[in-house]
Design an enzyme around this catalytic site. Structure first.
Site, PDB file in Angstrom:
ATOM      1  N   ARG A 124      44.487  53.384  28.247  1.00  0.00           N
ATOM      2  CA  ARG A 124      44.297  53.899  29.614  1.00  0.00           C
ATOM      3  C   ARG A 124      42.838  53.824  30.088  1.00  0.00           C
ATOM      4  O   ARG A 124      42.426  54.583  30.956  1.00  0.00           O
ATOM      5  CB  ARG A 124      44.812  55.337  29.749  1.00  0.00           C
ATOM      6  CG  ARG A 124      46.298  55.473  29.470  1.00  0.00           C
ATOM      7  CD  ARG A 124      46.872  56.740  30.030  1.00  0.00           C
ATOM      8  NE  ARG A 124      48.300  56.810  29.743  1.00  0.00           N
ATOM      9  CZ  ARG A 124      48.830  57.409  28.679  1.00  0.00           C
ATOM     10  NH1 ARG A 124      48.056  58.018  27.819  1.00  0.00           N
ATOM     11  NH2 ARG A 124      50.127  57.411  28.488  1.00  0.00           N
ATOM     12  N   LYS A 146      36.460  44.126  40.205  1.00  0.00           N
ATOM     13  CA  LYS A 146      37.769  43.479  40.315  1.00  0.00           C
ATOM     14  C   LYS A 146      38.069  42.812  38.989  1.00  0.00           C
ATOM     15  O   LYS A 146      37.313  41.955  38.533  1.00  0.00           O
ATOM     16  CB  LYS A 146      37.760  42.415  41.426  1.00  0.00           C
ATOM     17  CG  LYS A 146      38.121  42.931  42.795  1.00  0.00           C
ATOM     18  CD  LYS A 146      38.467  41.776  43.734  1.00  0.00           C
ATOM     19  CE  LYS A 146      38.791  42.272  45.121  1.00  0.00           C
ATOM     20  NZ  LYS A 146      39.142  41.161  46.035  1.00  0.00           N
ATOM     21  N   GLU A 188      29.167  30.297  46.740  1.00  0.00           N
ATOM     22  CA  GLU A 188      29.287  31.752  46.929  1.00  0.00           C
ATOM     23  C   GLU A 188      27.966  32.332  47.449  1.00  0.00           C
ATOM     24  O   GLU A 188      27.968  33.283  48.233  1.00  0.00           O
ATOM     25  CB  GLU A 188      29.707  32.456  45.625  1.00  0.00           C
ATOM     26  CG  GLU A 188      31.127  32.128  45.134  1.00  0.00           C
ATOM     27  CD  GLU A 188      32.258  32.874  45.875  1.00  0.00           C
ATOM     28  OE1 GLU A 188      31.990  33.669  46.791  1.00  0.00           O
ATOM     29  OE2 GLU A 188      33.436  32.629  45.526  1.00  0.00           O
ATOM     30  N   LYS A 231      26.776  42.612  47.898  1.00  0.00           N
ATOM     31  CA  LYS A 231      28.099  42.971  47.395  1.00  0.00           C
ATOM     32  C   LYS A 231      28.182  44.462  47.078  1.00  0.00           C
ATOM     33  O   LYS A 231      29.168  45.127  47.412  1.00  0.00           O
ATOM     34  CB  LYS A 231      28.447  42.141  46.157  1.00  0.00           C
ATOM     35  CG  LYS A 231      29.845  42.470  45.647  1.00  0.00           C
ATOM     36  CD  LYS A 231      30.499  41.310  44.960  1.00  0.00           C
ATOM     37  CE  LYS A 231      31.963  41.641  44.670  1.00  0.00           C
ATOM     38  NZ  LYS A 231      32.598  40.582  43.879  1.00  0.00           N
ATOM     39  N   GLU A 241      39.196  47.650  48.583  1.00  0.00           N
ATOM     40  CA  GLU A 241      39.547  46.627  49.577  1.00  0.00           C
ATOM     41  C   GLU A 241      40.650  47.073  50.529  1.00  0.00           C
ATOM     42  O   GLU A 241      41.712  46.454  50.618  1.00  0.00           O
ATOM     43  CB  GLU A 241      39.935  45.314  48.874  1.00  0.00           C
ATOM     44  CG  GLU A 241      39.914  44.149  49.858  1.00  0.00           C
ATOM     45  CD  GLU A 241      40.030  42.772  49.169  1.00  0.00           C
ATOM     46  OE1 GLU A 241      39.391  42.567  48.121  1.00  0.00           O
ATOM     47  OE2 GLU A 241      40.743  41.926  49.696  1.00  0.00           O
ATOM     48  N   ARG A 245      35.835  45.325  52.518  1.00  0.00           N
ATOM     49  CA  ARG A 245      35.631  44.435  51.368  1.00  0.00           C
ATOM     50  C   ARG A 245      36.303  43.074  51.554  1.00  0.00           C
ATOM     51  O   ARG A 245      35.896  42.082  50.932  1.00  0.00           O
ATOM     52  CB  ARG A 245      36.130  45.119  50.087  1.00  0.00           C
ATOM     53  CG  ARG A 245      35.817  44.321  48.830  1.00  0.00           C
ATOM     54  CD  ARG A 245      36.002  45.119  47.554  1.00  0.00           C
ATOM     55  NE  ARG A 245      35.694  44.291  46.395  1.00  0.00           N
ATOM     56  CZ  ARG A 245      35.559  44.733  45.152  1.00  0.00           C
ATOM     57  NH1 ARG A 245      35.698  46.015  44.908  1.00  0.00           N
ATOM     58  NH2 ARG A 245      35.272  43.923  44.164  1.00  0.00           N
ATOM     59  N   ASN A 249      36.102  37.739  51.380  1.00  0.00           N
ATOM     60  CA  ASN A 249      37.017  36.602  51.275  1.00  0.00           C
ATOM     61  C   ASN A 249      36.691  35.495  52.276  1.00  0.00           C
ATOM     62  O   ASN A 249      37.490  34.589  52.482  1.00  0.00           O
ATOM     63  CB  ASN A 249      38.465  37.062  51.486  1.00  0.00           C
ATOM     64  CG  ASN A 249      38.915  38.001  50.379  1.00  0.00           C
ATOM     65  OD1 ASN A 249      38.478  37.874  49.239  1.00  0.00           O
ATOM     66  ND2 ASN A 249      39.764  38.953  50.715  1.00  0.00           N
ATOM     67  N   HIS A 252      37.901  32.069  51.759  1.00  0.00           N
ATOM     68  CA  HIS A 252      38.834  32.100  50.636  1.00  0.00           C
ATOM     69  C   HIS A 252      40.289  31.880  51.031  1.00  0.00           C
ATOM     70  O   HIS A 252      41.099  31.489  50.184  1.00  0.00           O
ATOM     71  CB  HIS A 252      38.675  33.412  49.854  1.00  0.00           C
ATOM     72  CG  HIS A 252      37.467  33.408  48.961  1.00  0.00           C
ATOM     73  ND1 HIS A 252      36.183  33.332  49.466  1.00  0.00           N
ATOM     74  CD2 HIS A 252      37.332  33.432  47.614  1.00  0.00           C
ATOM     75  CE1 HIS A 252      35.319  33.337  48.459  1.00  0.00           C
ATOM     76  NE2 HIS A 252      35.996  33.399  47.327  1.00  0.00           N
ATOM     77  N   HIS A 256      42.015  29.314  48.691  1.00  0.00           N
ATOM     78  CA  HIS A 256      43.193  29.599  47.864  1.00  0.00           C
ATOM     79  C   HIS A 256      44.333  28.630  48.151  1.00  0.00           C
ATOM     80  O   HIS A 256      45.027  28.185  47.234  1.00  0.00           O
ATOM     81  CB  HIS A 256      43.661  31.045  48.079  1.00  0.00           C
ATOM     82  CG  HIS A 256      42.785  32.026  47.367  1.00  0.00           C
ATOM     83  ND1 HIS A 256      42.671  33.345  47.765  1.00  0.00           N
ATOM     84  CD2 HIS A 256      41.981  31.894  46.291  1.00  0.00           C
ATOM     85  CE1 HIS A 256      41.820  33.966  46.969  1.00  0.00           C
ATOM     86  NE2 HIS A 256      41.391  33.110  46.068  1.00  0.00           N
ATOM     87  N   HIS A 269      36.557  26.768  41.500  1.00  0.00           N
ATOM     88  CA  HIS A 269      36.763  27.735  42.583  1.00  0.00           C
ATOM     89  C   HIS A 269      35.676  27.626  43.655  1.00  0.00           C
ATOM     90  O   HIS A 269      35.963  27.559  44.856  1.00  0.00           O
ATOM     91  CB  HIS A 269      36.816  29.156  42.014  1.00  0.00           C
ATOM     92  CG  HIS A 269      36.916  30.210  43.068  1.00  0.00           C
ATOM     93  ND1 HIS A 269      38.005  30.310  43.905  1.00  0.00           N
ATOM     94  CD2 HIS A 269      36.057  31.198  43.447  1.00  0.00           C
ATOM     95  CE1 HIS A 269      37.818  31.322  44.751  1.00  0.00           C
ATOM     96  NE2 HIS A 269      36.646  31.877  44.488  1.00  0.00           N
TER      97      HIS A 269
END
Lengths: 368, 368
Positions: A124, A146, A188, A231, A241, A245, A249, A252, A256, A269
């Site tokens: 946990r 993330k 980025e 960031k 998010e 946030r 993206n 993105h 994607h 990426h």
């Protein structure tokens, strides 16, 4: 806590904790201060077969009093899966790691994401430290908590928001980074400049024109620190998010779709993000938000970084558009774009007409 | 929000959110108020092959405007594993569930734990609602946001702290619960009485002497609500179990060792807890904290509940003790016990001498 000389420290403030991001030169050799508080604990270091031979010993030498075990995964996005995750769990359970143990992620985004996810779910949740060694992971993936693994049917489908105890960025590791990966990371960086605008954007524009390479430590150190600061500022306001946030993206949505269409094989990426950034600016122009000169500027920056920004021959633009729109039509979901008026003025938009999207893709296509 | 008549509402307050626990009769038929806010979202209901035929239709009727899909897992602790988890992920991904979807767990602790874990990790976390149908899940597992699956090498090794949006407890579901499971649930109720003390303990003592069965709705409703209130109070103070929350493990250090030794086959969890509670009190007596009369009282309560409380023939007490001590010797971990001076006066202790532990186990043994 004694910090290495000349290292930047950015504090990431979230609901649950506050943690430091250190950006410096030679931090791998001089990061014992990070581990001081954790010295009595059991540590499992996770890396990959490319990074481990280069930096693992260096790091182990910096933490001589810590009992550390190592797990080396295969290198590549395709290993960010359940099998690798199970390897981490098995190692932790076999080694009878307790809840006060911690993990270290030494590597790029894949190692960071999977190690963070293992940390968030083992017993946990145990502590972990990010030591990113690629430009992309340094400016983006390692900060903000993330974590994820891929599911056969979708990238990053399984994951969590789970903040590390610290992020240690040694810009010297970029010296061994393959050039292609370094350039992909610059995409980025350009994203952050577009999000933030101001002198950061102008300075980066100039730096890219002059050329940035992986050994330009004096250029890269403040650049990476600035990206982390931007960031951190966004994550502080919206860790999970629910709104703001999502601006991260930028580019993105396109990236994607491109990555999915090519089964994640054609681009790194960051390379897909480069094309995505150009498309996002172009779409913003088409919708009347941004000036055409901005699209030209972004194209120039991406070129200077050595990044292709046009949708290349071989990609079926109709198919790409259909794919994006199909996703949109499902249930109540709307395809969300990050658009911009100018550097530093980005916003979310879920109302892009299909026709304009298609026009944008056609215009971004390099063929004919 | 309109609540069903005569239902108790307990609010669980955590760092991230506050959510209601409803305890009432016939809530399955009258819980539409819980779903009102969530009506437009996609829902996946997870249950098992025992509970689904009994209650799934009832629940689906209560939420007619909600688009709901169902996944029915096999029934049993051995299915609280990666395979079942993958089934949930696959269903979510195949059905293109988005981040604003939610899960419903309809069943006992296994269904609740695994569904909660899936919710906490699908797309970095989606909402879920607990609808526990066993006494054990109603008084313990469904409240407080502990989610988990088992690893082949250890129970609950993989999991998270992740709070539900709501917990809906319909005491009527206990009418179909096998008697053995009902009794096992009473062990956790007795645990709460020991933790809380006061009139709750005295009243429960009397109620157990008079006999409680699964159809005593008027007795069970406030009893379950009280257990949830005690747990909510502890979770509010220590959601992530850094201290106080560990008190909820009263009896569990013994119970886990017994369960492991018997490969989880001999006892239901609550049955092992019954023995564990008796051992914990006996150990407290042996260490001079509690009076012998308390051990007798607890033994009497467990007997009245129809629970065996002695370590039965077939368990090797030496082996049990070695197993517990072996765990202790690993690294810096210390075997932690919850001890008590009296009902309502429990505390943590990591300094139990092996000799006294062994004496306790021998004394708790029913053989010879």
């Amino acid at each position: 806590m004694v910090k290495a000389n000349n290292a930047y420290q950015i504090d990431v403030i979230t609901g649950e904790n506050t943690y430091p991001v250190y950006v410096g030169e030679g931090l791998l050799e001089h990061c014992s201060f990070v581990f001081e508080q954790l010295a009595t604990r059991q540590v499992l270091m996770v890396s990959n077969e490319t990074v481990a031979p280069l930096y693992m010993d260096k790091l182990l030498n910096a933490m001589p009093d810590v009992e550390t075990d190592c797990l080396i995964l295969k290198d590549g996005e395709q290993y960010k899966n359940f099998t690798s995750l199970q390897k981490i769990y098995d190692k932790l359970i076999d080694g009878r790691y307790h809840r006060d143990s911690y993990l270290i992620a030494l590597g790029g985004g894949v190692v960071g994401d999977i190690t963070g996810f293992a940390a968030s779910t083992y017993q946990r949740g145990i502590a972990y430290i990010q030591i990113p060694t690629t430009l992309l992971a340094q400016v983006d993936a390692s900060v903000g908590g993330k974590t994820a693994i891929n599911h056969p049917l979708g990238k990053n489908m399984i994951g969590s928001f789970y903040q590390p105890e610290a992020v240690v960025i040694d810009v010297n590791t970029l010296r061994t980074l393959p050039e292609r990966e370094f350039k992909a990371g610059l995409a980025e960086v350009i994203k952050y400049a577009l999000l933030h605008g101001g002198t950061f954007f102008d300075t980066l524009y100039q730096q890219l024109e002059e050329g940035i390479d992986a050994s330009d430590i004096e250029v890269l150190k403040p650049l990476i620190a600035k990206c982390c600061r931007i960031k951190a500022d966004i994550v502080r306001q919206d860790e999970k998010e629910t709104g703001l946030r999502a601006l991260l993206n930028l580019g993105h949505t396109f990236a994607h779709a491109l990555e999915t269409l090519s089964a994640y094989k054609r681009w790194l990426h960051g390379e897909a993000v480069a094309i995505g950034l150009y498309c996002a600016v172009l779409l913003s122009v088409k919708l009347g938000y941004a000036k055409l000169s901005l699209a030209e500027k972004v194209a120039h920056m991406l070129s200077c970084a050595g990044l292709a920004y046009k949708i290349p021959v071989g990609i079926d633009v109709e198919q790409l558009c259909d794919k994006m729109m199909l996703d949109k039509k499902i249930k109540d979901k709307r395809l969300q774009f990050v658009l911009l008026e100018a550097p530093g003025a980005c916003f979310l938009n879920s109302e892009v007409p299909e026709r304009l999207l298609k026009e944008t893709l056609i215009e971004a296509f390099e063929g004919d």
